[in-house]
Design an enzyme around this catalytic site. Structure first.
Site, short mmCIF file in Angstrom:
data_model
loop_
_atom_site.label_atom_id
_atom_site.label_comp_id
_atom_site.label_asym_id
_atom_site.label_seq_id
_atom_site.Cartn_x
_atom_site.Cartn_y
_atom_site.Cartn_z
N GLN A 43 -9.63 -149.84 19.85
CA GLN A 43 -10.60 -150.69 20.52
C GLN A 43 -12.02 -150.39 20.06
OE1 GLN A 43 -9.45 -151.14 24.99
NE2 GLN A 43 -8.66 -149.15 24.34
N ALA B 20 -12.53 -145.47 23.56
CA ALA B 20 -13.82 -144.81 23.42
C ALA B 20 -13.74 -143.31 23.61
CB ALA B 20 -14.82 -145.41 24.41
N THR C 35 -16.22 -140.03 21.98
CA THR C 35 -17.30 -139.39 22.73
C THR C 35 -17.61 -138.00 22.17
OG1 THR C 35 -15.69 -138.61 24.37
CG2 THR C 35 -16.87 -140.65 24.87
N ILE D 81 -15.39 -149.72 17.71
CA ILE D 81 -16.09 -150.50 16.67
C ILE D 81 -16.88 -149.59 15.73
CG2 ILE D 81 -16.27 -152.52 18.17
CD1 ILE D 81 -19.21 -151.72 18.72
N HIS E 140 -11.41 -154.97 18.35
CA HIS E 140 -12.70 -155.49 18.79
C HIS E 140 -13.71 -155.58 17.66
CE1 HIS E 140 -11.55 -154.10 23.12
NE2 HIS E 140 -11.02 -155.27 22.80
N CYS F 270 -20.71 -170.33 9.72
CA CYS F 270 -19.98 -170.40 8.45
C CYS F 270 -19.02 -169.24 8.25
CB CYS F 270 -20.94 -170.51 7.27
SG CYS F 270 -21.92 -169.03 6.95
N THR G 146 -8.44 -143.87 26.47
CA THR G 146 -8.73 -145.22 26.95
C THR G 146 -8.28 -145.37 28.39
OG1 THR G 146 -8.19 -147.58 26.68
CG2 THR G 146 -6.58 -146.00 25.84
N SER G 147 -9.05 -146.12 29.16
CA SER G 147 -8.72 -146.39 30.56
C SER G 147 -7.65 -147.44 30.71
CB SER G 147 -9.98 -146.85 31.31
OG SER G 147 -10.41 -148.11 30.79
N CYS H 244 -21.69 -164.49 10.52
CA CYS H 244 -22.28 -165.75 10.95
C CYS H 244 -21.28 -166.47 11.84
CB CYS H 244 -22.64 -166.61 9.74
SG CYS H 244 -23.24 -168.27 10.21
#
Length: 282
Positions: free
Chosen positions: A123, A46, A50, A125, A143, A154, A215-216, A151
């Protein structure tokens, strides 16, 4: 642990950010590793986004400091949780969809185009790596993506802009089978798809250089990816504002904003942005 940079003296502007002389020296060590050993891979979190106005999750102003994440089991079992989930998405997705890649994303795309980076495992999205020019087939989204709806029954997928979630307060369902639908991301408590995780781990084990950015490394199993590279003997460089559990195994640990560090890295290896078409051999 290898080289560590925390300094702030002797600052020089780099694409809207600032790096100290010591920080620049560490970026130069990363550039040398990519030049001598590459192509490598990047693992992003993330912290790289930022600077595009997308909040992280675990930081002082992160999303989880203001509200609890939606747990996958609760989403499956509780209609009220699903209602809140979709209301939040209706509010947030337009902001995410309008976000633009920053200099860090662009720098990684330039490094890919020039042959210094093969793959980005992220990581995130938000899809900003692809917006910056990284080929979709060379970005592994551990992720998932917020830019699609799936869905759970399906397994059909829709681009987010083509899926109508209905008015506020309602819970959409699959227009084909009537099943539960959610964004095509891995929710809290939901397993990362095995095929994607195993692919990322295999890439990490084979890479000669692992660049860890923003990232942590506290989220598992995602954090196993850079650790796999370290234990396979890769040159590991970490660019993050805070310590990570992998710092002791890294060759370089740089405390810096991702945008400034990556912009300088790309400038060293590829040239100024106007020269981004320059061949690696030149």
């Amino acid at each position: 642990m290898g080289l560590v940079g925390l300094g702030t003296e002797g600052e020089a502007a780099v694409d809207g950010g600032a790096l100290s002389a010591e920080q620049r020296r560490l970026v130069e060590a990363i550039a040398d590793a990519l030049y001598q050993r590459g192509p490598g891979m990047a693992f992003t979190g993330a912290g790289i986004s930022t600077e595009s106005g997308i909040p992280d999750y675990r930081g002082p102003n992160g999303l989880w400091s203001r509200e609890n994440p939606t747990r996958y089991r609760d989403f499956l079992n509780d209609p009220e949780v699903r209602r809140r989930y979709w209301d939040r998405r209706r509010q947030r997705y337009p902001i995410l969809a309008g976000a633009r890649p920053n200099v860090g994303h662009v720098a990684l795309a330039r490094l890919q185009a020039a042959g210094y980076l093969e793959i980005i495992v992220t990581q995130n999205i938000d899809g900003l790596h692809q917006k910056a020019g990284s080929p979709p087939e060379r970005v592994v989204e551990l992720h998932g993506t917020a830019h699609a709806i799936r869905c759970l029954s399906c397994e059909l997928l829709w681009p987010a802009e083509e899926f109508d979630p209905g008015p506020p307060g309602t819970i959409p369902d699959c227009p084909v089978c009537g099943g539960l639908v959610k964004e095509a991301t891995v929710s809290f408590g939901e397993p990362v798809p095995r095929r994607i995780l195993e692919h990322a781990l295999a890439l990490a084990e084979a890479t000669p250089v692992m660049l860890v950015i923003g990232t942590s490394l506290k989220v598992v199993p995602a954090a196993h990816v850079p650790r796999r590279a370290a234990r396979a003997g890769a040159f590991v460089a970490i660019v993050n504002d805070e310590p990570t559990p992998l710092d002791r195994e890294a060759a370089v640990v740089l405390r810096a904003r991702a945008g400034a560090a990556l912009a300088y890295l790309a400038e060293l290896l590829v040239g100024a942005p106007a020269d981004s078409a320059r061949e690696r051999a030149s």
